[in-house]
Design an enzyme around this catalytic site. Structure first.
Site, short mmCIF file in Angstrom:
data_model
loop_
_atom_site.label_atom_id
_atom_site.label_comp_id
_atom_site.label_asym_id
_atom_site.label_seq_id
_atom_site.Cartn_x
_atom_site.Cartn_y
_atom_site.Cartn_z
N LYS A 294 73.46 53.56 35.79
CA LYS A 294 72.30 53.94 34.98
C LYS A 294 71.60 52.67 34.52
O LYS A 294 72.14 51.91 33.72
CB LYS A 294 72.71 54.74 33.75
CG LYS A 294 71.51 55.38 33.06
CD LYS A 294 71.71 55.61 31.58
CE LYS A 294 71.63 54.34 30.78
NZ LYS A 294 70.31 53.68 30.81
N GLU B 197 79.99 43.39 28.63
CA GLU B 197 79.38 42.07 28.42
C GLU B 197 78.30 42.28 27.38
O GLU B 197 77.33 43.00 27.63
CB GLU B 197 78.83 41.57 29.76
CG GLU B 197 78.63 40.08 29.79
CD GLU B 197 77.23 39.69 29.41
OE1 GLU B 197 77.04 39.31 28.23
OE2 GLU B 197 76.34 39.76 30.27
N CYS C 34 71.62 36.82 26.46
CA CYS C 34 72.80 36.79 25.59
C CYS C 34 73.39 35.38 25.50
O CYS C 34 74.18 35.11 24.61
CB CYS C 34 73.83 37.81 26.05
SG CYS C 34 74.06 37.78 27.82
P1 ADP Z 1 69.17 46.65 23.98
O1 ADP Z 1 69.20 46.84 22.49
O2 ADP Z 1 69.17 45.25 24.40
O3 ADP Z 1 68.18 47.51 24.69
P2 ADP Z 1 71.23 48.52 24.58
O4 ADP Z 1 72.68 48.29 24.40
O5 ADP Z 1 70.56 49.54 23.74
O6 ADP Z 1 70.58 47.09 24.46
O7 ADP Z 1 70.89 48.88 26.09
C1 ADP Z 1 71.63 48.41 27.18
C2 ADP Z 1 71.87 49.56 28.12
O8 ADP Z 1 72.66 50.52 27.43
C3 ADP Z 1 70.61 50.30 28.58
O9 ADP Z 1 70.78 50.72 29.92
C4 ADP Z 1 70.58 51.50 27.65
O10 ADP Z 1 69.92 52.60 28.21
C5 ADP Z 1 72.06 51.79 27.56
N1 ADP Z 1 72.45 52.61 26.41
C6 ADP Z 1 72.04 52.55 25.13
N2 ADP Z 1 72.66 53.49 24.38
C7 ADP Z 1 73.49 54.17 25.22
C8 ADP Z 1 74.42 55.27 25.08
N3 ADP Z 1 74.64 55.85 23.92
N4 ADP Z 1 75.08 55.68 26.19
C9 ADP Z 1 74.89 55.07 27.39
N5 ADP Z 1 74.06 54.06 27.58
C10 ADP Z 1 73.37 53.59 26.52
#
Ligand code: ADP
Length: 475
Positions: free
Chosen positions: A168, A244, A278
């Site tokens: 995803k 990571e 990061c």
């Molecule tokens: P950022 O704040 O840098 O966008 P995130 O951790 O929110 O970092 O996003 C990194 C990845 O994690 C993206 O692909 C985002 O869609 C995904 N993501 C965020 N929340 C969830 C969740 N609850 N379950 C699965 N994937 C998630």
């Protein structure tokens, strides 16, 4: 989405738009997948596993070589797509595509080097054989800041090991992800071996990835908060986990460093990807004796970093990913200034044409940063270089280690003993010594503490996708 060898719509038929962060223009739309789509993709990956995991290492290597050649042939169009979708300057996009392709080539090579062992046994009539086998279906979640290389860094070793996968991508950069899957489709990946689900709301997909019993491993790159949550659920279901996460990299300019060289390194490093990395340095510790030389070089360099649309020649800093990112950077800078820091360069949002259509913050140099300011401990993910002046070199490693994170650290010194002592004493997974780019497909990348679990790249990267099996044979 790409499921079982074909590009598909979401079951619901829903889509979502993708925008250019420099202009706000809509540049495409992709399927808005849900939990059912994620399960379909897992079904495809699960069905493909038996055949893929038992192909020869050489044939898995061949697929990766073909993908590498295609990525190389398409490098320029991929770089342009990346600049349009993610915003980084075109030159940086080209560098990222080259880095991404390196993972395909490196793991094409590494695929053929997974070996077992024949071990001393406990009895004369016994033999011990150790076999390393692919873990199974891998669920992958990737971020928007490096929207192609973060995919190949996970996909290449997983495929080399014999795993099948469901990925995803981040909702901000699904077009780059689609281009990577087009490469695998054109390279001849068997149906179901690589699958992708795009979604505007990642939560339902994350729920399926961490709970479906057919998924044997979760690998995630993104924020610490989300990674901690997903790793917790996945570990609760006894899946393997690699994450990571964020960082808060110290950049240490020792008294025995060349301060001008260090400042040039810091200025080059800090503004890569507009600071949205990061491993971006977040605390620049400069000894009081070097302050003048370091700061004046930084002022000159940072003043010359031009912000703008990444397609324009001479632009060194593109837009930030969205409005929330600009607001976060602005809040950190405002907090630092209100507590006594000084913005020597920048310190404001960029407004007026052409900046109003996108999400821009000025390349910024802050002096007089101290503990107690938000920026001293929180990840910034923006184009801000915070300078902290120190007097006592004996406290420097303790200051640098005083963080919950532990991804990258940088050291400038001309003394070998200082370099080795710092390398050994820093509690970080990656240490650059007079080196602002300690990354490559052949090198293990990953963090300690809140920066994550596991390593990507190098021979360690493929081990994350392999199980050890012991055979005891009585003869
Ligand atoms: P950022 O704040 O840098 O966008 P995130 O951790 O929110 O970092 O996003 C990194 C990845 O994690 C993206 O692909 C985002 O869609 C995904 N993501 C965020 N929340 C969830 C969740 N609850 N379950 C699965 N994937 C998630």
């Amino acid at each position: 989405m790409f499921i079982d060898g074909e590009f598909r719509d979401a079951r619901s038929g829903a889509t979502f738009d993708v925008t250019d962060p420099a202009t706000g223009d809509i540049i495409g739309s992709v399927p808005d997948g849900g939990a059912d789509d994620a399960r379909d993709a897992i079904t495809a990956a699960d069905a493909a596993f038996a055949a893929w995991s038992t192909t020869t290492a050489r044939s898995r290597s061949d697929l990766l070589y073909r993908a590498w050649r295609l990525m190389d042939e398409r490098a320029e169009q991929l770089a342009e797509l990346m600049t349009r979708e993610q915003g980084k300057p075109l030159r940086a996009s080209r560098a990222e595509v080259a880095y991404a392709a390196d993972f395909l080539r490196y793991y094409a090579e590494e695929a053929t080097r997974v070996t077992g062992e024949w071990l001393p046994s406990a009895r004369p009539d016994q033999r011990f054989l150790v076999l390393r086998q692919p873990v199974g279906v891998v669920a992958m979640v990737t971020p928007w800041n490096y929207p192609i290389s973060m995919l190949t860094r996970k996909m290449a070793p997983a495929l080399a090991a014999g795993c099948t996968l469901v990925l995803k991508p981040a909702e901000a950069t699904p077009l780059c992800a689609k281009a990577v899957f087009e490469i695998f489709a054109d390279a001849g990946a068997p149906d179901g071996v690589v699958n992708m689900v795009t979604a505007l709301d990642p939560k339902p997909i994350g729920e399926v990835f961490t709970t479906d019993p057919r998924v044997r491993k979760l690998t995630f790159t993104g924020s610490t908060a989300v990674g901690r949550h997903l790793a917790g659920v996945a570990a609760g279901n006894l899946k393997r986990v690699s994450v990571e996460l964020g960082g808060h990299a110290p950049f240490l300019v020792f008294p025995d460093a060349d301060p001008v060289r260090a400042a040039k390194g810091a200025a080059a490093l800090k503004f890569l990807n507009a600071g949205q990395a990061c491993i971006s340095p977040n605390r620049l510790y400069v000894h009081a004796d070097h302050e003048d030389a370091f700061v004046s070089t930084m002022v000159e360099r940072v003043s010359n970093v031009r912000a703008g649309n990444g397609f324009e020649d001479g632009v060194g800093v593109g837009p930030l990913v969205n409005e929330a990112a600009v607001a976060k950077v602005a809040a950190q800078v405002d907090d630092a200034v209100s507590h006594g820091a000084e913005a020597l360069v920048g310190g404001t949002r960029l407004t007026g044409a052409p900046f109003d259509r996108g999400h821009f913050y000025a390349p910024t140099l802050l002096a007089g940063v101290r503990d107690g300011m938000t920026i001293y401990r929180e990840e910034t993910f923006g184009p801000v270089a915070p300078i902290i002046t120190y007097d006592d070199v004996d406290e420097l490693l303790d200051l640098a280690n005083d963080t919950n994170y532990g991804l990258a650290a940088y050291v400038y010194t001309q003394n070998l003993s200082t370099a080795i002592t710092a390398f050994e004493g820093l509690r970080f997974g990656i240490v650059g010594v007079n080196d602002v780019n300690p990354t490559a497909a052949s090198a293990p990348f990953g963090g300690m503490q809140d920066s994550g679990l596991g390593r990507e790249g190098s021979h360690e990267g493929i081990a994350e996708y392999l199980e050890t099996k012991l055979g005891g044979f009585a003869i």
